[in-house]
Design a protein around this motif. Sequence first.
Motif, mmCIF file in Angstrom:
data_model
loop_
_atom_site.group_PDB
_atom_site.id
_atom_site.type_symbol
_atom_site.label_atom_id
_atom_site.label_comp_id
_atom_site.label_asym_id
_atom_site.label_seq_id
_atom_site.Cartn_x
_atom_site.Cartn_y
_atom_site.Cartn_z
ATOM 1 N N VAL A 70 4.633 5.194 3.043
ATOM 2 C CA VAL A 70 3.297 4.945 3.557
ATOM 3 C C VAL A 70 3.239 5.506 4.972
ATOM 4 O O VAL A 70 4.224 5.446 5.717
ATOM 5 N N GLY A 77 0.810 -1.213 0.000
ATOM 6 C CA GLY A 77 0.000 0.000 0.000
ATOM 7 C C GLY A 77 0.840 1.259 0.000
ATOM 8 O O GLY A 77 0.428 2.292 0.534
ATOM 9 N N LEU A 85 -3.093 1.308 -3.004
ATOM 10 C CA LEU A 85 -3.435 2.539 -2.293
ATOM 11 C C LEU A 85 -4.923 2.566 -1.947
ATOM 12 O O LEU A 85 -5.312 2.991 -0.847
ATOM 13 N N ARG A 120 -5.891 0.329 1.207
ATOM 14 C CA ARG A 120 -5.387 0.643 2.550
ATOM 15 C C ARG A 120 -6.557 0.962 3.472
ATOM 16 O O ARG A 120 -7.486 1.663 3.101
ATOM 17 N N GLY A 121 -6.487 0.427 4.667
ATOM 18 C CA GLY A 121 -7.551 0.645 5.640
ATOM 19 C C GLY A 121 -8.688 -0.347 5.517
ATOM 20 O O GLY A 121 -9.575 -0.369 6.385
ATOM 21 N N GLU A 131 -0.420 2.521 8.360
ATOM 22 C CA GLU A 131 -1.343 2.322 7.244
ATOM 23 C C GLU A 131 -0.861 1.266 6.256
ATOM 24 O O GLU A 131 -1.570 0.947 5.294
ATOM 25 N N GLU A 132 0.345 0.732 6.472
ATOM 26 C CA GLU A 132 0.873 -0.255 5.534
ATOM 27 C C GLU A 132 0.088 -1.564 5.606
ATOM 28 O O GLU A 132 -0.493 -1.897 6.637
ATOM 29 N N MET A 133 0.067 -2.290 4.504
ATOM 30 C CA MET A 133 -0.527 -3.627 4.471
ATOM 31 C C MET A 133 0.606 -4.641 4.609
ATOM 32 O O MET A 133 1.603 -4.564 3.894
#
Length: 317
Positions: free
Chosen positions: A138, A80, A197, A200-201, A142-144
């Motif tokens: 990132v 992400g 992107l 993310r989340g 928030e990173e995957m």
Amino acid sequence: MLGEFDLIRRYLAPESQSSAEGIVLGPGDDAALLMPSPGQQLVVSVDTSVAGVHFPPDAPAQAIGHRALAVSLSDLAAMGATPRWCLMSLTLPHADADWVASFASGFHALCQASGIHLVGGDVTHGELAIGVTVMGEVAVGEEMRRSAAQAGDLIAVTGALGGGAGGLSAWQAGNRNLDSPLLARYLLPQPRIAAGLALRGLATAAIDVSDGLSADLRHLCDASCVGAELDISSMPLADGLVETLGESAACQAALGGGDDYELLLGLPPSALNVARQRLDALALELTVIGRFTSTLGVTGVDPEWLTGWQHFSGDKP
């Protein structure tokens, strides 16, 4: 014949760059100086592409340049991350200016399309190989990652599978038409930066499908300490794959062929509709192909099909 530094200056040196791009000092010194954005953490990955292992030595140079960067960008997509900078090491058997010019055009075109900036590298003599280090950003938290999938999460994949293996098969059969969808999937993969992107989340975990769905799913399961139940009848197959390989071989290509560079995700059921809406805006499909379980292991597929590419295994790509 052009020497190392002439090749770099003429074909590989990027256009002028500014500090607004986070580049304090770019190519031309012993190292680059970079300035990450405030509140961002740096995401770094490196891949090496070797002729005869990762791509056909006689593939078009422009495609080789594109592909060498794309496979590294795919790792940023799985995290992400927003692409920022890259380094490239090029090992050449001959200083062929026309080949390098074509290679560089493919590499630079994808740099421009993805928003990444080449900030340095190296050219040396030897068997054809390309090493690419990518750096992205990132926001903290928030990173995957691979390690956060939960039992009950859906297993989902972007795009379609098996195209990389199908394209390799087509090349080996003598197809040299890059307009062929399968061949384009193999030689000109499209890293899913925008999808990473957008997810993310929402996604609890992610990995890019480079070694094959089954192998990369096991990587994700191992990191998250979960199992997986697959529904292979739901796997989205690349256009033309069944017609080219047959149904059984197409399924095996999707499971173990590799080189697809799609995103494999863990997704809470409650996030599925929003995730699909976000990817619809990118004209990209998101398909549910199973569910993560608390029981370790992968079920729903013949164990003999649970293979993927790994170096030193004795297999050939």
